[in-house]
Design a protein around this motif. Structure first.
Motif, PDB file in Angstrom:
ATOM      1  N   SER A   1     -26.156  28.968 -28.808  1.00  0.00           N
ATOM      2  CA  SER A   1     -25.864  27.780 -29.467  1.00  0.00           C
ATOM      3  C   SER A   1     -26.660  27.170 -30.348  1.00  0.00           C
ATOM      4  O   SER A   1     -28.031  27.367 -29.918  1.00  0.00           O
ATOM      5  CB  SER A   1     -25.230  26.891 -28.355  1.00  0.00           C
ATOM      6  N   LEU A   2     -26.509  26.731 -31.351  1.00  0.00           N
ATOM      7  CA  LEU A   2     -27.649  26.017 -32.227  1.00  0.00           C
ATOM      8  C   LEU A   2     -26.782  24.820 -32.693  1.00  0.00           C
ATOM      9  O   LEU A   2     -26.085  24.928 -33.732  1.00  0.00           O
ATOM     10  CB  LEU A   2     -28.125  26.831 -33.337  1.00  0.00           C
ATOM     11  N   ILE A   3     -27.460  23.487 -32.450  1.00  0.00           N
ATOM     12  CA  ILE A   3     -26.713  22.291 -33.037  1.00  0.00           C
ATOM     13  C   ILE A   3     -27.700  21.725 -33.760  1.00  0.00           C
ATOM     14  O   ILE A   3     -28.821  21.082 -33.082  1.00  0.00           O
ATOM     15  CB  ILE A   3     -26.235  21.259 -31.647  1.00  0.00           C
ATOM     16  N   ILE A   4     -27.621  21.376 -34.909  1.00  0.00           N
ATOM     17  CA  ILE A   4     -28.752  20.519 -35.940  1.00  0.00           C
ATOM     18  C   ILE A   4     -28.118  19.504 -36.473  1.00  0.00           C
ATOM     19  O   ILE A   4     -27.164  19.565 -37.032  1.00  0.00           O
ATOM     20  CB  ILE A   4     -28.965  21.842 -37.076  1.00  0.00           C
ATOM     21  N   HIS A   5     -29.059  18.364 -36.129  1.00  0.00           N
ATOM     22  CA  HIS A   5     -28.312  17.185 -36.806  1.00  0.00           C
ATOM     23  C   HIS A   5     -28.747  17.153 -38.355  1.00  0.00           C
ATOM     24  O   HIS A   5     -29.766  17.828 -38.792  1.00  0.00           O
ATOM     25  CB  HIS A   5     -29.385  15.967 -36.364  1.00  0.00           C
ATOM     26  N   PRO A   6     -28.035  16.591 -39.147  1.00  0.00           N
ATOM     27  CA  PRO A   6     -28.105  16.589 -40.497  1.00  0.00           C
ATOM     28  C   PRO A   6     -29.617  15.943 -40.899  1.00  0.00           C
ATOM     29  O   PRO A   6     -30.008  15.130 -40.430  1.00  0.00           O
ATOM     30  CB  PRO A   6     -27.006  15.750 -41.273  1.00  0.00           C
ATOM     31  N   GLY A   7     -30.380  16.654 -41.846  1.00  0.00           N
ATOM     32  CA  GLY A   7     -31.716  16.336 -42.374  1.00  0.00           C
ATOM     33  C   GLY A   7     -32.645  16.663 -41.529  1.00  0.00           C
ATOM     34  O   GLY A   7     -33.888  16.305 -41.806  1.00  0.00           O
ATOM     35  N   THR A   8     -32.476  17.544 -40.630  1.00  0.00           N
ATOM     36  CA  THR A   8     -33.482  17.757 -39.606  1.00  0.00           C
ATOM     37  C   THR A   8     -34.438  19.147 -40.138  1.00  0.00           C
ATOM     38  O   THR A   8     -33.869  19.860 -40.799  1.00  0.00           O
ATOM     39  CB  THR A   8     -32.997  18.661 -38.490  1.00  0.00           C
ATOM     40  N   SER A   9     -35.760  18.934 -40.269  1.00  0.00           N
ATOM     41  CA  SER A   9     -36.612  19.909 -40.839  1.00  0.00           C
ATOM     42  C   SER A   9     -36.532  21.169 -40.248  1.00  0.00           C
ATOM     43  O   SER A   9     -36.393  21.517 -39.079  1.00  0.00           O
ATOM     44  CB  SER A   9     -37.992  19.479 -41.267  1.00  0.00           C
ATOM     45  N   THR A  10     -36.960  22.059 -41.067  1.00  0.00           N
ATOM     46  CA  THR A  10     -36.964  23.576 -40.614  1.00  0.00           C
ATOM     47  C   THR A  10     -38.093  23.760 -39.770  1.00  0.00           C
ATOM     48  O   THR A  10     -38.005  24.527 -38.738  1.00  0.00           O
ATOM     49  CB  THR A  10     -37.248  24.728 -41.620  1.00  0.00           C
TER      50      THR A  10
END
Length: 780
Positions: A652-661
């Motif tokens: 599972s990978l949940i990324i908030h919009p705008g999160t940097s790499t």
């Protein structure tokens, strides 16, 4: 009295002719002193290559031969088989040196480094160019020591043929197997030279049998020895049924007689040679259909009528197909058998146009070259060795480095002759060149004439791949073919004499790393110390010595340590969330992953995505995940050693919009580290293949010592009066073994080491190691 005096410099510039008829002797001596070429101390040259006079040849006579007349060959063997001595004789008989150098005297052409002359071993490969009977030969003398295996690897990558040298009293030895496998890997045709036929215990039959059994090769006996050991006086040419006998009064081996074998004087030898020739014809006929048709058609009743030229042509085809290997014999030290070896090199080994390089079709005659070695010269800067596959290289021309994606300019073009170089105006396909002025080119870089030429070649490769239903990655791999660099097994700290000298040490290590890709340098994140990683004790010792001699730095080395690895024994799950606000931006990542032992051995972690994760994952996020996993596996939780043999599945990978790499990478890394700490951990130690050659009288103490070192004996072979002990031993237990072995056997035993694999330590040894590393005293 001399009438004219002319000097040819290394770069072939002429000094005006001087009229010295009316000059006083003191002035003539002063002029001669000024014009005398510089020769490094200990070199046994009477003149530099390129200086004409007294029958010493000039390399300028063979600058642009036809490609069919070029031979790019390497000399490879186990340590002390006689590679450098053979090379020295080859240069002498081809007319490029005035006197015979000796490894023991430290005056050979190709062993020019101070460390090589002192130790009597080859450390780095050296290239020399010479001609023989109208053929241009580019020869590379390679090291035999296991610590410098990469030197052999990167040279074999660019060679068209090789001469495998064997000690006739020992046959196939440990490092012989290694270099033979490397030649197989790069599909290099080769011929065998059984050297040291004059040595006590030399056995032609034993050496040939060891080639057949241990190398799984089919030897073609082109020569038979006339005597063995001290009775060795020459060889019999099986193909032409002639004997070659060297004059005992001749000190340099140039004087020998070639006589046809006659029934009257050599009945027994003629019978033996005829049988060997018939067996050779049958052997070659089994391997070459064209020759079989010829033999069965015209010469089936009498093989004696078969012309030598037809047999030689067939042997050339068989050698090129690598279905068999021609075998010759001699004694380089006693100056016997080297001239026939040179004839065999030109006759049986392929020219550049006979090797099939698939990637050449994509360049359509444009420049395609591979850099395979870099040297640093104090005056000229980096010197880059290149093998030219197609096109032409000229000085002052711009070239494009595909690997580095940069354009550079070649200021000068040189022809290599060990540490002497001849400046030349151009060099064509099939040759090995030495270039000056390339600041960024490294080992394994592919060179093209321009970026547009490289792109055109890549497009052709892609189209060809599509036709044959290949993946683009394969075309790319062929386009940028380089060498595999082995992982180092030893490391130690290195410190400059003062903090002010740290930049000088960093520069020296940068230069040495560019020369030797198997040397790795890293910074310890905890202590800030510089860590030197190498292939063995000798490798690190040589690097330390070179820093002192070549860069004038008195550095201090910490104790040698073994490069361990770590792995896990069970499946673990971990979840981590990184929530951070930087400025006005919120960075939020949640990761859930599984880490488990991988079934197959793999140095880097295997990454898998669960079905729900991989569907809409951007490429940038995938790269961030991979970077995070790789950085987490660089340092394990037990010893801080790299993690291997693990597979990681991202559930599972949940990324908030705008999160940097960067935040994604940091979160994944932290999650992997958390999982590794939870798992049952295991230390892996490097296990070495060991081969000890020891007289039978000393076998018992050697075996007892190996048992104390946690060694495992596989088998004990008999070779003449010696015993060969073959087994495995952990690298940590073998440090300083050479001194102990010398003491146990009164200096009569030798040994060879090679990395086998990484093996799990038993719990007791692992506990002792961890206690030592944590600074605790182990109570026994």
């Amino acid at each position: 009295m001399l009438s004219n005096l002319r000097k040819f410099g290394v770069n072939n510039k002429k000094i005006p002719i001087l009229n010295i008829n009316n000059m006083p002797c003191s002035k003539i001596r002063a002029i001669l002193k000024r014009l005398k070429p510089y020769v490094p101390p200990g070199r046994n040259y009477s003149s530099l290559p390129g200086l004409v006079g007294n029958d010493i040849k000039s390399l300028h006579s063979i600058i642009s031969p036809p490609i069919a007349k070029i031979r790019n060959i390497g000399i490879m063997a186990h340590i002390d088989a006689g590679k450098t001595t053979t090379t020295e004789r080859i240069l002498y008989y081809s007319g490029y040196t005035r006197s015979l150098g000796d490894v023991d005297d430290g005056d050979t052409v190709t062993d020019f480094m101070a460390q090589e002359r002192e130790r009597g071993i080859t450390i780095q490969s050296a290239a020399v160019t010479f001609d023989w009977k109208g053929y241009r030969v580019n020869l590379i003398d390679t090291p035999g020591h296991v610590d410098f295996t990469l030197e052999v690897e990167r040279c074999l990558r660019v060679l068209d043929g090789a001469v495998a040298v064997f000690d006739a009293s020992a046959g196939v030895e440990a490092q012989t197997l290694t270099v033979w496998r490397q030649a197989d890997k790069h599909k290099v045709p080769r011929i065998c030279f059984l050297n040291k036929m004059d040595k006590t215990g030399a056995s032609f039959k034993y050496a040939v049998e060891s080639i057949r059994e241990k190398l799984k090769a089919k030897p073609l006996l082109l020569q038979l020895p006339l005597g063995e050991g001290k009775a060795f006086e020459g060889v019999v040419d099986v193909v032409s049924k002639e004997k070659l006998v060297w004059n005992r009064k001749s000190e340099d081996g140039k004087d020998f007689e070639r006589k046809p074998l006659l029934e009257m004087s050599d009945a027994k030898l003629l019978k033996e040679t005829t049988e060997a020739r018939n067996a050779l014809i049958e052997q070659v006929a089994d391997l070459d259909d064209e020759f079989a048709d010829l033999v069965l058609g015209e010469f089936s009743e009498n093989f004696d009528l078969l012309p030598a030229e037809k047999l030689q042509t067939a042997i050339h085809r068989v050698t090129l197909a690598q279905t068999a290997v021609p075998v010759l014999c001699g004694s380089a030290l006693k100056n016997k058998g080297v001239q026939p070896l040179l004839d065999a090199i030109t006759m049986y080994l392929p020219s550049p146009e006979e090797r099939n390089y698939e990637f050449l079709q994509w360049y359509k005659g444009d420049l395609c070259a591979l850099s395979f070695k870099v040297l640093h010269d104090k005056q000229r800067g980096p010197l880059v060795f290149m093998r030219i596959y197609s096109g032409t290289i000229k000085p002052q021309s711009a070239i494009y480095n595909i690997n580095g994606n940069c354009t550079e300019r070649i200021s000068r073009l040189l022809l290599p002759f060990a540490d002497q170089h001849i400046e030349i105006p151009s060099l064509t396909a099939g040759n090995i060149a030495l270039t000056v002025g390339l600041k960024h080119t490294a080992t394994g870089d592919t060179i093209a004439s321009s970026k547009s030429s490289a792109l055109a070649a890549a497009r052709r490769a892609e189209r060809e791949g599509e036709k044959k239903h290949r993946q683009n990655s394969e075309a790319e791999r062929l386009l940028l073919a380089g060498v595999e660099i082995p992982e180092p097994v030893f490391f130690c700290t290195i410190e400059p004499p003062s903090v002010a000298k740290q930049p000088d040490l960093d520069y020296a290590l940068k230069c040495l790393q560019r020369e030797d890709p198997s040397l790795k340098v890293k910074l310890d994140p905890d202590s800030g110390q510089t860590i030197l990683c190498g292939m063995g004790e000798l490798h690190i010792e040589i690097i330390h010595d070179r820093i002192k001699r070549e860069y004038g730095l008195e550095t201090y080395l910490g104790p040698l340590q073994v490069a361990y690895r770590e792995t896990i024994l069970n499946v673990v799950h971990a979840t981590d969330t990184l929530d951070r606000t930087l400025g006005d931006k919120r960075h939020l990542v949640t990761v859930e992953l599984e880490v488990k032992p991988n079934e197959t051995c793999c140095v880097t972690p295997v990454l898998k995505y669960a079905g729900c994760v991989s569907e809409d994952l951007p490429k940038a996020s995938q790269e961030a995940i991979e970077n995070g996993i790789h950085s987490a596996c660089l340092q394990g939780p037990l010893l801080g050693s790299p993690i291997q043999d693990v597979a990681i599945t991202l559930h599972s990978l949940i990324i908030h919009p705008g999160t940097s790499t960067t935040m994604i990478s940091a979160c994944v890394s932290r999650c992997v580290q958390k999982a590794l700490k939870k798992a049952d951990k295991q230390v892996l130690e490097p296990l070495m293949n060991l081969e000890v050659t020891v007289p039978g009288d000393y076998l018992s103490p050697v075996l007892a010592d190996l048992a104390q070192r946690r060694g495992t004996i596989q088998e004990i072979q008999t070779r003449q009066e010696n015993k060969i002990v073959i087994g495995f031993v952990p690298l940590a237990e073998i440090m300083g073994y050479s001194t102990v072995l010398r003491t146990l056997t009164s200096g009569s035993a030798t040994f060879a080491l090679e990395l086998s694999n990484y093996q799990a330590m038993n719990p007791q040894d692992q506990s002792i190691l961890l206690s030592r590393r944590s600074g605790l005293t182990q109570v026994l």
